[in-house]
Design a protein around this motif. Structure first.
Motif, PDB file in Angstrom:
ATOM      1  N   LEU A 154       0.843  -1.282  -0.137  1.00 33.34           N
ATOM      2  CA  LEU A 154       0.065  -0.192   0.015  1.00 33.34           C
ATOM      3  C   LEU A 154       0.665   1.273  -0.223  1.00 33.34           C
ATOM      4  CD1 LEU A 154      -2.768  -0.757   2.509  1.00 33.34           C
ATOM      5  CD2 LEU A 154      -3.073  -0.067   0.118  1.00 33.34           C
ATOM      6  N   VAL A 155       1.860   1.355   0.745  1.00 30.09           N
ATOM      7  CA  VAL A 155       2.688   2.317   1.103  1.00 30.09           C
ATOM      8  C   VAL A 155       3.568   2.438  -0.154  1.00 30.09           C
ATOM      9  CG1 VAL A 155       4.658   3.384   2.196  1.00 30.09           C
ATOM     10  CG2 VAL A 155       2.808   2.177   3.456  1.00 30.09           C
ATOM     11  N   SER A 156       4.114   1.463  -0.998  1.00 32.10           N
ATOM     12  CA  SER A 156       4.951   1.714  -2.007  1.00 32.10           C
ATOM     13  C   SER A 156       4.141   1.863  -3.379  1.00 32.10           C
ATOM     14  CB  SER A 156       5.911   0.418  -2.135  1.00 32.10           C
ATOM     15  OG  SER A 156       5.010  -0.707  -2.579  1.00 32.10           O
ATOM     16  N   SER A 157       3.077   1.496  -3.363  1.00 30.36           N
ATOM     17  CA  SER A 157       2.377   1.714  -4.780  1.00 30.36           C
ATOM     18  C   SER A 157       1.597   2.981  -4.989  1.00 30.36           C
ATOM     19  CB  SER A 157       1.179   0.617  -4.752  1.00 30.36           C
ATOM     20  OG  SER A 157       0.369   0.456  -3.616  1.00 30.36           O
ATOM     21  N   ARG A 158       1.497   3.690  -3.822  1.00 31.98           N
ATOM     22  CA  ARG A 158       0.655   4.941  -3.810  1.00 31.98           C
ATOM     23  C   ARG A 158       1.574   6.053  -3.454  1.00 31.98           C
ATOM     24  NH1 ARG A 158      -5.045   3.169  -1.836  1.00 31.98           N
ATOM     25  NH2 ARG A 158      -4.990   0.961  -2.616  1.00 31.98           N
ATOM     26  N   LYS A 159       1.236   7.502  -3.764  1.00 31.15           N
ATOM     27  CA  LYS A 159       1.837   8.469  -3.410  1.00 31.15           C
ATOM     28  C   LYS A 159       1.143   8.921  -2.057  1.00 31.15           C
ATOM     29  CE  LYS A 159       3.387  10.601  -7.803  1.00 31.15           C
ATOM     30  NZ  LYS A 159       2.639  11.406  -8.715  1.00 31.15           N
ATOM     31  N   TYR A 160       1.666   9.689  -1.055  1.00 30.15           N
ATOM     32  CA  TYR A 160       0.719  10.114  -0.047  1.00 30.15           C
ATOM     33  C   TYR A 160      -0.469  10.723  -0.422  1.00 30.15           C
ATOM     34  CZ  TYR A 160       4.681   8.939   3.016  1.00 30.15           C
ATOM     35  OH  TYR A 160       5.671   8.447   3.759  1.00 30.15           O
ATOM     36  N   LEU A 161      -1.396  10.624   0.198  1.00 31.55           N
ATOM     37  CA  LEU A 161      -2.824  11.165  -0.178  1.00 31.55           C
ATOM     38  C   LEU A 161      -2.751  12.805   0.044  1.00 31.55           C
ATOM     39  CD1 LEU A 161      -5.437  10.275  -1.313  1.00 31.55           C
ATOM     40  CD2 LEU A 161      -6.318   9.948   0.937  1.00 31.55           C
ATOM     41  N   ALA A 162      -3.047  13.628  -0.928  1.00 32.88           N
ATOM     42  CA  ALA A 162      -3.026  14.754  -0.376  1.00 32.88           C
ATOM     43  C   ALA A 162      -4.280  15.274   0.073  1.00 32.88           C
ATOM     44  CB  ALA A 162      -2.832  15.598  -1.964  1.00 32.88           C
ATOM     45  N   PRO A 163      -4.487  16.142   1.050  1.00 32.62           N
ATOM     46  CA  PRO A 163      -5.635  16.477   1.646  1.00 32.62           C
ATOM     47  C   PRO A 163      -6.647  16.843   0.626  1.00 32.62           C
ATOM     48  CG  PRO A 163      -3.705  17.589   2.797  1.00 32.62           C
ATOM     49  CD  PRO A 163      -3.306  16.973   1.494  1.00 32.62           C
ATOM     50  N   ARG A 164      -6.490  17.829  -0.401  1.00 32.36           N
ATOM     51  CA  ARG A 164      -7.403  18.403  -1.422  1.00 32.36           C
ATOM     52  C   ARG A 164      -8.047  17.101  -2.017  1.00 32.36           C
ATOM     53  NH1 ARG A 164      -5.756  18.853  -5.799  1.00 32.36           N
ATOM     54  NH2 ARG A 164      -3.781  19.394  -5.071  1.00 32.36           N
ATOM     55  N   ARG A 165      -7.349  16.289  -2.339  1.00 30.16           N
ATOM     56  CA  ARG A 165      -7.799  14.912  -3.318  1.00 30.16           C
ATOM     57  C   ARG A 165      -8.609  14.214  -2.337  1.00 30.16           C
ATOM     58  NH1 ARG A 165      -4.085  11.106  -5.086  1.00 30.16           N
ATOM     59  NH2 ARG A 165      -5.706   9.720  -5.840  1.00 30.16           N
TER      60      ARG A 165
END
Ligand SMILES: Cc1ncc(C[n+]2csc(CCOP(=O)(O)OP(=O)(O)O)c2C)c(N)n1
Ligand SMILES: CC(=O)[C@@H](O)[C@H](O)COP(=O)(O)O
Ligand SMILES: [Mg+2]
Length: 642
Positions: free
Chosen positions: A198-209
């Protein structure tokens, strides 16, 4: 141009309400100051460091966004709570942590309204938070419950039992998974791999998104038919995770050290209409302190240390070996002798010494994660199929697997071996970690053999005895800390099951000692001899089966008998009393006294003070004997007869 002096912020923060007066943009500075304060404090007190360093930003963001203490913040295990304690009115006492009369090293209800639930044993936070949430729901009271649980603690079954029920709470329950990819040791199992993906496959979730996603993904009221739609929507929002299958909206991964982004994300989560939501925060254990970040264990638990070098003050070294180390070496010898011997730990490889065992026998050593229940029944399966499993689990943590001990091991009479480290009082960890009850909860079980090592040589022989014992379950208990400096047997000797030994012959007083209180029993014998009272000391070795022959002999040939054990009522002394009663010895006027731990949960303190408080030192034995003999003519403290 000289830089404007920076106004310290932590000095203005006594409670979370003070944090909420700050600008979001000031929070990174507050985090730096809070982290520095924690490092400074723990360098003088020792304690749990790495986990607290990893949640500094999370702590600030949670208290900034949620209305604590009305919103209930529950820390799993609670060893990471030092930053939380500093900003909830306890900064002035943080340097007393884990000391007698000081702060507890874990969250504690009696300590603060900001500690709504005590902890120390892991994986309880979601269940407790769910309790608070449902209670608020039933009472139509506002208020959320926020559980912060680590990736290690998330490996315990109890966490899933709670998540399986959590849908009832809706948006009143928020779970924050603090994923630092560490337990005490590196985490184990498929969950670890799933989180890493999960951590390696995604960027950190941006608050706006997140705000956009949450808006789209949280449709209005749903009837059953549309519920499926919600499931798909939920999966669509974040791409389907284990947590969604358990009924959570998964939000993540998020950067657990970006305090401003954390605030915005938690504000969205707080205001979401649907739930429960799980926020997957990615952090670093030991964050912000080089020696911790660079250490293999991330400075999970430390003694006092020099801040500049990170060098821990571990004392002069030398002296008798730790019981843990003696156990590990003895087990390694058994594994070298017999390939059927295997070793199991529940996420405590270094604490139990199985890290040394694993280095020698990687294929026969198993770390099952924080999963004591599974560890025991896993061992039962191994035993049923012909292996000789040693379950190395702290006495206190085996409490979590009691039904497995009864149902899967004792009833089936399977030859599982239990090595119970930290049996008895443990000092700084306090009552949650004291191994007080294993004699009571094991000696009551048919089929069990239960031993207590009086010193490190006895422990070696008991490990060997266990390795050879195939006729049913067998346990040995031994304390936290170091041995007495007695020489270890070159060749381990198998003990005769149920047989104790006379350590010293006397005539008037008999002290029946179980375990390491033998040292105090021998000191008491010296004190009693000096008062003209000839004293026998017996090292009973076995709490079950009792050495009935030796006990009957001692009880019927001495004026007074005293049992002593570092365990709560219901253990060795209780079983001796039962034997005396069954034999009618009580009717015959037998003077028998039992010394055991008090019927209370002893707070943390130095071991010496804990034993004094428990009444388990030599003077207490002497006083008990004199009172039983009604020898008021003898002053318990003075040497000679008065
Ligand atoms: C039932 C139970 N078993 C074992 C432990 C010992 N223990 C304390 S903290 C810890 C690791 C926790 O890992 P995690 O939840 O990831 O927290 P972190 O230290 O990484 O912040 C363990 C195994 C415990 N407290 N409770
Ligand atoms: C938090 C926790 O449960 C462990 O870190 C425990 O404090 C270890 O105890 P020892 O220090 O006795 O190994
Ligand atoms: Mg962790």
């Amino acid at each position: 141009m000289s830089e404007r002096p920076v106004t310290p912020l932590l000095d203005q923060v006594h409670f979370p309400a003070d944090i909420r007066k700050l600008q979001k943009s000031e929070l990174p500075q507050l985090a730096d100051e809070l982290r520095a304060e924690m490092i400074s404090a723990v360098s003088t007190s020792g304690g749990h460091l790495g986990s607290g360093l990893g949640v500094v930003e999370l702590t600030i963001a949670i208290h900034y966004v949620f209305d604590t203490p009305n919103d209930k913040l529950i820390w799993d295990v609670g060893h990471q709570c030092y930053p939380h304690k500093i900003i909830t009115g306890r900064r002035d006492r943080i340097r007393t942590i884990r000391q007698g009369g000081g702060l507890s090293g874990f969250t504690k209800r009696a300590e603060s309204e900001y500690d709504p639930f005590g902890a120390a044993h892991s994986s309880t936070s979601i269940s407790a938070a769910l309790g608070f949430a449902i209670s608020n729901k039933l009472a139509h009271k506002p208020g959320r419950a926020i559980a912060v649980i680590g990736d290690g603690a998330m490996s315990a079954g109890m966490a899933y039992e709670a998540m399986n029920n959590a849908h009832e709470a809706g948006n009143r329950l928020i779970v924050i998974l603090n994923d630092n990819d560490m337990s005490i040791a590196p985490p184990v199992g498929s969950l670890r791999n799933s989180l890493a993906r999960l951590v390696s496959s995604r960027k950190y979730l941006a608050p706006r998104r997140l705000a956009q996603k949450l808006a789209r993904a949280m449709p209005g009221p749903l009837h059953r038919a549309a519920r499926k739609m919600e499931e798909y929507t939920r999966g669509w929002v974040t791409g389907g995770t284990l947590f969604e299958e358990l009924g959570f909206y998964y939000v993540g991964p998020v950067d657990g050290h970006n305090v401003e982004a954390l605030v915005e994300i938690l504000e969205n989560v707080r205001d979401a209409e649907e739930g429960p939501i799980l926020v997957h925060a990615v952090t670093k254990k030991g964050k912000g302190y080089g020696p911790a970040e660079n250490a293999a264990d991330k400075y999970h638990g430390v003694v006092k240390f020099d801040i500049v070098s990170g060098k821990q003050d571990k004392g002069p070294g030398g002296g008798p070996p730790a019981y843990t180390s003696v156990f590990a070496d003895a087990l390694k010898a058994e594994m070298a002798r017999d390939e059927k011997v295997v070793a199991i730990t529940a996420a405590m490889p270094s604490g139990t010494g199985l890290d040394k065992v694993e280095a020698a026998f990687p294929d026969r050593t198993f770390d099952v994660g924080i999963a004591e229940q599974h560890a025991v029944t896993f061992a039962a399966g191994l035993a049923a199929q012909g292996h000789r499993p040693f379950c190395a689990i702290y006495s206190t943590f085996l409490q979590r697997a009691y039904d497995q001990v009864v149902h899967d091991v004792a009833i089936q009479n399977l030859p599982v071996r239990f090595a119970l480290d930290r049996a008895g009082l443990v000092g700084a960890d306090g009552c949650t970690h004291a191994g007080s009850f294993d004699l009571a909860y094991l000696c009551t079980l048919p089929n069990f053999v239960v031993m207590a090592a009086a010193n490190e040589a006895e422990l070696v022989n008991m490990v060997h005895t266990m390795a050879l014992h195939d006729s049913g379950p067998i346990a040995v208990r031994y304390p936290r800390g170091n041995g007495r400096g007695v020489p270890l047997p070159v060749t381990p000797q198998a003990l005769e099951i149920g047989k104790g030994r006379i350590a010293r012959e006397g005539k008037t007083v008999a002290i029946l000692s179980l375990g390491t209180r033998l040292e105090e029993a021998e000191k008491a014998a010296d004190m009693l001899e000096a008062k003209g009272l000839s004293t026998t000391v017996a090292d009973m070795r076995f709490a079950k089966p009792l050495d009935e022959e030796l006990i009957r002999k001692l009880l019927t040939t001495h004026e007074v008998a005293v049992t002593i054990e570092e365990a709560a009522i219901g253990g060795f002394g209780a079983h001796v009393l039962t034997l005396a009663s069954d034999d009618g010895l009580i009717d015959a006027g037998l003077k028998l006294r039992t010394l055991r731990l008090p019927d209370s949960f002893q707070d943390q303190d130095s071991p010496q003070r804990q034993y004094d408080e428990a009444g388990l030192n030599a003077p207490h034995i002497v006083e008990t004997v004199l009172k039983a003999l009604r020898r008021n003519d003898i002053d318990a403290d003075a040497g000679a007869i008065a």
